[in-house]
Write a protein that holds these residues in place. Structure first.
Motif, PDB file in Angstrom:
ATOM      1  N   TYR A 434      24.203 -43.302 -23.964  1.00  0.00           N
ATOM      2  CA  TYR A 434      24.025 -41.976 -23.180  1.00  0.00           C
ATOM      3  C   TYR A 434      25.127 -41.443 -22.330  1.00  0.00           C
ATOM      4  CZ  TYR A 434      22.365 -44.321 -19.050  1.00  0.00           C
ATOM      5  OH  TYR A 434      22.059 -45.016 -17.903  1.00  0.00           O
ATOM      6  N   SER A 435      24.797 -40.403 -21.580  1.00  0.00           N
ATOM      7  CA  SER A 435      26.068 -39.629 -20.662  1.00  0.00           C
ATOM      8  C   SER A 435      25.217 -39.162 -19.334  1.00  0.00           C
ATOM      9  CB  SER A 435      26.482 -38.649 -21.656  1.00  0.00           C
ATOM     10  OG  SER A 435      27.025 -39.109 -22.962  1.00  0.00           O
ATOM     11  N   TRP A 436      26.229 -38.915 -18.645  1.00  0.00           N
ATOM     12  CA  TRP A 436      25.789 -38.115 -17.258  1.00  0.00           C
ATOM     13  C   TRP A 436      24.600 -38.891 -16.522  1.00  0.00           C
ATOM     14  CZ3 TRP A 436      29.289 -34.672 -16.108  1.00  0.00           C
ATOM     15  CH2 TRP A 436      29.942 -34.024 -16.920  1.00  0.00           C
ATOM     16  N   GLY A 437      25.138 -40.054 -16.208  1.00  0.00           N
ATOM     17  CA  GLY A 437      24.006 -41.100 -15.720  1.00  0.00           C
ATOM     18  C   GLY A 437      23.316 -40.438 -14.746  1.00  0.00           C
ATOM     19  N   GLY A 438      24.058 -39.783 -13.849  1.00  0.00           N
ATOM     20  CA  GLY A 438      23.264 -39.199 -12.700  1.00  0.00           C
ATOM     21  C   GLY A 438      22.025 -38.657 -12.992  1.00  0.00           C
ATOM     22  N   ASP A 442      15.899 -40.223 -17.510  1.00  0.00           N
ATOM     23  CA  ASP A 442      14.649 -40.294 -18.481  1.00  0.00           C
ATOM     24  C   ASP A 442      14.618 -41.285 -19.274  1.00  0.00           C
ATOM     25  OD1 ASP A 442      12.271 -39.198 -19.386  1.00  0.00           O
ATOM     26  OD2 ASP A 442      13.009 -37.650 -20.700  1.00  0.00           O
ATOM     27  N   PHE A 443      13.401 -41.644 -19.847  1.00  0.00           N
ATOM     28  CA  PHE A 443      13.359 -42.550 -20.990  1.00  0.00           C
ATOM     29  C   PHE A 443      13.909 -42.009 -22.290  1.00  0.00           C
ATOM     30  CE2 PHE A 443      11.080 -43.493 -24.967  1.00  0.00           C
ATOM     31  CZ  PHE A 443      11.077 -44.923 -24.873  1.00  0.00           C
ATOM     32  N   TYR A 444      14.599 -42.838 -23.226  1.00  0.00           N
ATOM     33  CA  TYR A 444      14.954 -42.656 -24.339  1.00  0.00           C
ATOM     34  C   TYR A 444      15.034 -43.940 -25.270  1.00  0.00           C
ATOM     35  CZ  TYR A 444      19.629 -44.443 -24.549  1.00  0.00           C
ATOM     36  OH  TYR A 444      20.538 -45.220 -24.360  1.00  0.00           O
ATOM     37  N   PHE A 448      18.834 -48.715 -32.297  1.00  0.00           N
ATOM     38  CA  PHE A 448      19.890 -49.642 -31.918  1.00  0.00           C
ATOM     39  C   PHE A 448      20.214 -49.629 -30.132  1.00  0.00           C
ATOM     40  CE2 PHE A 448      21.168 -48.752 -36.318  1.00  0.00           C
ATOM     41  CZ  PHE A 448      20.751 -49.846 -36.762  1.00  0.00           C
ATOM     42  N   HIS A 449      19.548 -48.677 -29.564  1.00  0.00           N
ATOM     43  CA  HIS A 449      19.693 -48.912 -28.192  1.00  0.00           C
ATOM     44  C   HIS A 449      18.408 -47.761 -27.626  1.00  0.00           C
ATOM     45  CE1 HIS A 449      21.078 -44.508 -28.557  1.00  0.00           C
ATOM     46  NE2 HIS A 449      21.783 -44.909 -29.742  1.00  0.00           N
ATOM     47  N   ALA A 450      18.444 -48.172 -26.139  1.00  0.00           N
ATOM     48  CA  ALA A 450      17.274 -47.486 -25.382  1.00  0.00           C
ATOM     49  C   ALA A 450      17.313 -47.528 -23.945  1.00  0.00           C
ATOM     50  CB  ALA A 450      16.166 -48.007 -25.544  1.00  0.00           C
ATOM     51  N   GLN A 451      16.925 -46.491 -23.271  1.00  0.00           N
ATOM     52  CA  GLN A 451      16.793 -46.645 -21.603  1.00  0.00           C
ATOM     53  C   GLN A 451      15.581 -46.861 -21.486  1.00  0.00           C
ATOM     54  OE1 GLN A 451      19.153 -44.974 -18.008  1.00  0.00           O
ATOM     55  NE2 GLN A 451      17.507 -43.627 -18.612  1.00  0.00           N
ATOM     56  N   PRO A 452      14.816 -48.113 -21.351  1.00  0.00           N
ATOM     57  CA  PRO A 452      13.144 -48.057 -21.061  1.00  0.00           C
ATOM     58  C   PRO A 452      12.810 -47.799 -19.828  1.00  0.00           C
ATOM     59  CG  PRO A 452      14.319 -50.181 -22.408  1.00  0.00           C
ATOM     60  CD  PRO A 452      15.421 -49.468 -21.652  1.00  0.00           C
ATOM     61  N   GLY A 474      16.822 -47.832  -7.443  1.00  0.00           N
ATOM     62  CA  GLY A 474      15.815 -48.629  -7.779  1.00  0.00           C
ATOM     63  C   GLY A 474      16.442 -49.287  -9.029  1.00  0.00           C
ATOM     64  N   PHE A 475      15.369 -49.940  -9.904  1.00  0.00           N
ATOM     65  CA  PHE A 475      15.631 -50.486 -11.180  1.00  0.00           C
ATOM     66  C   PHE A 475      16.010 -49.652 -12.343  1.00  0.00           C
ATOM     67  CE2 PHE A 475      13.317 -53.697  -8.915  1.00  0.00           C
ATOM     68  CZ  PHE A 475      14.309 -55.013  -9.085  1.00  0.00           C
ATOM     69  N   SER A 476      17.454 -49.902 -13.263  1.00  0.00           N
ATOM     70  CA  SER A 476      17.372 -49.355 -14.323  1.00  0.00           C
ATOM     71  C   SER A 476      17.681 -50.147 -15.466  1.00  0.00           C
ATOM     72  CB  SER A 476      18.736 -48.644 -14.431  1.00  0.00           C
ATOM     73  OG  SER A 476      18.567 -47.153 -13.392  1.00  0.00           O
ATOM     74  N   VAL A 477      17.075 -50.129 -16.553  1.00  0.00           N
ATOM     75  CA  VAL A 477      17.094 -50.926 -17.873  1.00  0.00           C
ATOM     76  C   VAL A 477      17.939 -50.260 -18.990  1.00  0.00           C
ATOM     77  CG1 VAL A 477      15.661 -52.488 -19.483  1.00  0.00           C
ATOM     78  CG2 VAL A 477      14.946 -52.045 -17.094  1.00  0.00           C
ATOM     79  N   GLU A 478      18.741 -50.953 -19.270  1.00  0.00           N
ATOM     80  CA  GLU A 478      19.407 -50.428 -20.722  1.00  0.00           C
ATOM     81  C   GLU A 478      19.569 -51.604 -21.781  1.00  0.00           C
ATOM     82  OE1 GLU A 478      20.228 -47.565 -19.682  1.00  0.00           O
ATOM     83  OE2 GLU A 478      20.323 -47.591 -17.498  1.00  0.00           O
ATOM     84  N   THR A 479      19.424 -51.356 -23.055  1.00  0.00           N
ATOM     85  CA  THR A 479      19.470 -52.227 -23.980  1.00  0.00           C
ATOM     86  C   THR A 479      20.304 -51.689 -25.181  1.00  0.00           C
ATOM     87  OG1 THR A 479      18.112 -53.863 -25.237  1.00  0.00           O
ATOM     88  CG2 THR A 479      17.142 -51.590 -24.895  1.00  0.00           C
ATOM     89  N   ARG A 480      20.769 -52.754 -25.848  1.00  0.00           N
ATOM     90  CA  ARG A 480      21.675 -52.317 -27.110  1.00  0.00           C
ATOM     91  C   ARG A 480      21.481 -53.773 -28.085  1.00  0.00           C
ATOM     92  NH1 ARG A 480      28.103 -50.636 -27.306  1.00  0.00           N
ATOM     93  NH2 ARG A 480      28.471 -50.629 -29.688  1.00  0.00           N
ATOM     94  N   SER A 481      21.171 -53.244 -29.322  1.00  0.00           N
ATOM     95  CA  SER A 481      21.175 -54.151 -30.271  1.00  0.00           C
ATOM     96  C   SER A 481      22.129 -53.671 -31.299  1.00  0.00           C
ATOM     97  CB  SER A 481      19.835 -54.592 -30.982  1.00  0.00           C
ATOM     98  OG  SER A 481      19.019 -53.281 -31.663  1.00  0.00           O
TER      99      SER A 481
END
Length: 545
Positions: A434-438, A442-444, A448-452, A474-481
């Motif tokens: 994804y992009s423009w992290g600031g 939002d969730f997506y 093969f990937h997600a920001q839960p 706070g917390f951020s969760v990023e995942t990639r398979s």
């Protein structure tokens, strides 16, 4: 004496053998994308994953920190920055070369952000030239080709968060060159480099059209994942006291785990997904030690999402569909380190497997650290592997104590002792597609990937479209398979993620990493029973909310 082999095992081996014989093509790569068994075998057609990106060319070596951690990983419209390969003239046109590869290969992942974070558009035309041809095999808007609105359909191409991301394979027999008609912004082109004698059928529009039925079928499989060949479940459901461990013994003989599920009785304390541990042992060796949140992609707390390999359901059921073969036997365990009793359910479904000289064991490990200082800039190691195997994914959870953006750090992945990393990225969020992290809190989700989870938002609590805040505290969760973008390695792999926040502060980092490997491959990760209890504290402002 009669020797009886399971038909399904023969079928799986014959399919694998067939794929090894046929040329690499659009069809073969689409089939491989959803072949769960193939990832558990070292590739019959060996390759290494490479990437051309807009990483900052000032980054030369870790021995020169000023250049190594320079952050301008793009090409501004104005200025002298040249984070691309070169400028050339083709058919009377000025074109910027952003990818160039002289060997048999296949593009297997592309990522490009919006040019402006509030406008999903680009005025840049991209051209993909294959095997030295003067006429491009693909031509179109740089975002439109790869955002799911144009030629390549969803879910292969999709918009993610403020990005155009594609996993549709583009194979070529000799070479690939990608150009733009204007100065490129950020970009990543991830591709396979095959051995020089590998037979490849180069992408054509005719083959693309002919593969439409297979493309549609593959897309449906990705969006409706299931575990093929899974048998009757082994299961326990009971209360685990603090420090207690409960195990399921797997069937003896050659077999494979096909599906694995965990569900806890209560997720009200988000730390529980970090402090209940999944352990797995195959053929007498422990290969998995990982908190359940980081294994299934939920991170800290229960954060629902669905992917090709893992699903976290809203009712708390967490499911994994990586195939995990073994030769003699195995054991799957849950360990409660939370300090209080936990109601836990574990279910494992096994199936057939035919062990051969390419079969590998599944591994998952965890690493956490708090505090992680953001100054001086540094590379934070996910995992280092010695031996032979295939890297298949990771889940990163960070705790950011401030509102300002934390994720400018680039991934740097070194394979087989190379002098410069095969993969040098352009930002942590770019690695997770994804992009423009600031703004993009939002969730997506995607196969093969997600920001839960990010800041306070997840699938059950979406960020309103009207909310234009840039709060990443706070917390951020990023995942990639990984599917076609898995990373085979012959002697070593090292994955580092740059710690690059705009603020001088102390962050928390934790990561689950996943790979397949042969029996003699080693990693630098050991069980961190004390660190899982060292949960980074949320800022006081968030506790008041």
């Amino acid at each position: 004496m009669k020797i009886i082999f399971p038909i399904s095992a023969f079928a799986a081996l014959s399919v694998s053998a067939l794929l090894a014989e046929e040329p690499v093509s659009i069809d073969s790569l689409l089939n491989e994308m959803v072949d769960r068994d193939s990832v558990a075998r070292f590739p019959a057609k060996d390759f290494r994953l490479k990437q051309d990106s807009s990483y900052n060319r000032a980054s030369k070596t870790p021995d020169e920190p000023e250049g190594w951690f320079t952050n301008q990983d793009y090409n501004p419209k104005r200025g002298k920055t040249e984070n691309f390969i070169r400028i050339e003239e083709n058919n009377g046109r000025k074109e910027w070369v952003v990818m160039e590869h002289e060997a048999p290969g296949a593009i297997v992942r592309t990522w490009m952000p919006w040019l402006h974070q509030l406008k999903p558009n680009s005025d840049i035309t991209m051209r993909i030239y294959l095997d030295g041809a003067e006429v491009p095999a693909l031509e179109g808007n740089m975002l439109g080709i790869f955002d799911g609105t144009g030629l390549i359909p969803y879910p292969f191409a999709h918009p993610s968060l403020r990005s155009a991301v594609s996993f549709f394979p583009i194979p070529y027999a000799k070479s690939c060159k990608v150009t733009t008609d204007k100065k490129p912004f950020f970009y990543q082109f991830t591709f396979r480099e095959y051995d020089k004698d590998t037979a490849i059928k180069t992408f054509t529009m005719e083959d693309f059209e002919a593969a439409k039925d297979l493309t549609e079928k593959t897309g449906k499989l990705l969006l409706e994942p299931s575990a093929a060949g899974a048998g009757a479940p082994l299961k326990f459901s009971e209360k685990l006291d603090n420090q207690a461990e409960k195990s399921l013994d797997l069937p003896a003989g050659v077999a494979s785990v096909r599906e694995l599920s965990v569900k806890l009785g209560d997720y009200s304390n988000p730390n529980i997904t970090r402090q209940v541990i999944l352990k797995m042992e195959f053929d007498g060796k422990e290969t998995v030690w990982c908190p359940i949140g980081d294994f299934f992609g939920s991170g800290i707390g229960l954060n629902p999402m669905q992917g090709w390999y893992r699903t976290v359901a809203e009712d708390g059921m967490m499911t994994c569909r990586w195939v995990m073969p073994y030769q003699k036997g195995g054991k799957v365990s849950l360990v409660n380190l939370s300090g209080a009793p936990v109601d836990a359910m574990l279910e494992v479904k096994t199936g057939d497997w035919t062990w051969d000289d390419r079969s590998m064991y599944f591994h998952a490990a965890w690493h956490g650290q708090y505090p992680v200082p953001t100054r001086p800039f540094s590379d934070w190691n996910y995992v280092t592997l010695k031996g032979r195997g295939v890297y298949v994914g990771d889940t990163l959870t960070v705790m950011n104590p401030v509102e300002e953006w934390w994720g400018e750090g680039d991934e740097k992945i070194w394979v087989d002792g190379e002098d410069f990393p095969s993969i040098f990225g352009t930002g942590t969020e770019d690695y997770y597609a994804y992009s423009w992290g600031g703004r993009s809190t939002d969730f997506y989700e995607h196969p093969f990937h997600a920001q839960p989870f990010a800041n306070k938002f997840n699938k059950l609590n979406r960020k309103p479209e009207s909310d234009d805040s840039r709060n990443t505290q706070g917390f951020s969760v990023e995942t990639r398979s990984r599917a076609l973008d898995t990373m085979p390695f012959g002697s070593s792999l090292q994955l580092d993620m740059e710690v690059w926040s705009g603020t001088d502060c102390d962050m928390g980092y934790q990561v689950g990493t996943y790979w397949y490997a042969f029996a003699d491959t080693t990693s630098n990760r050991k069980p961190e029973t004390e660190e899982v209890l060292n949960v980074p504290p949320l800022p006081e402002a968030m506790l008041k909310d």
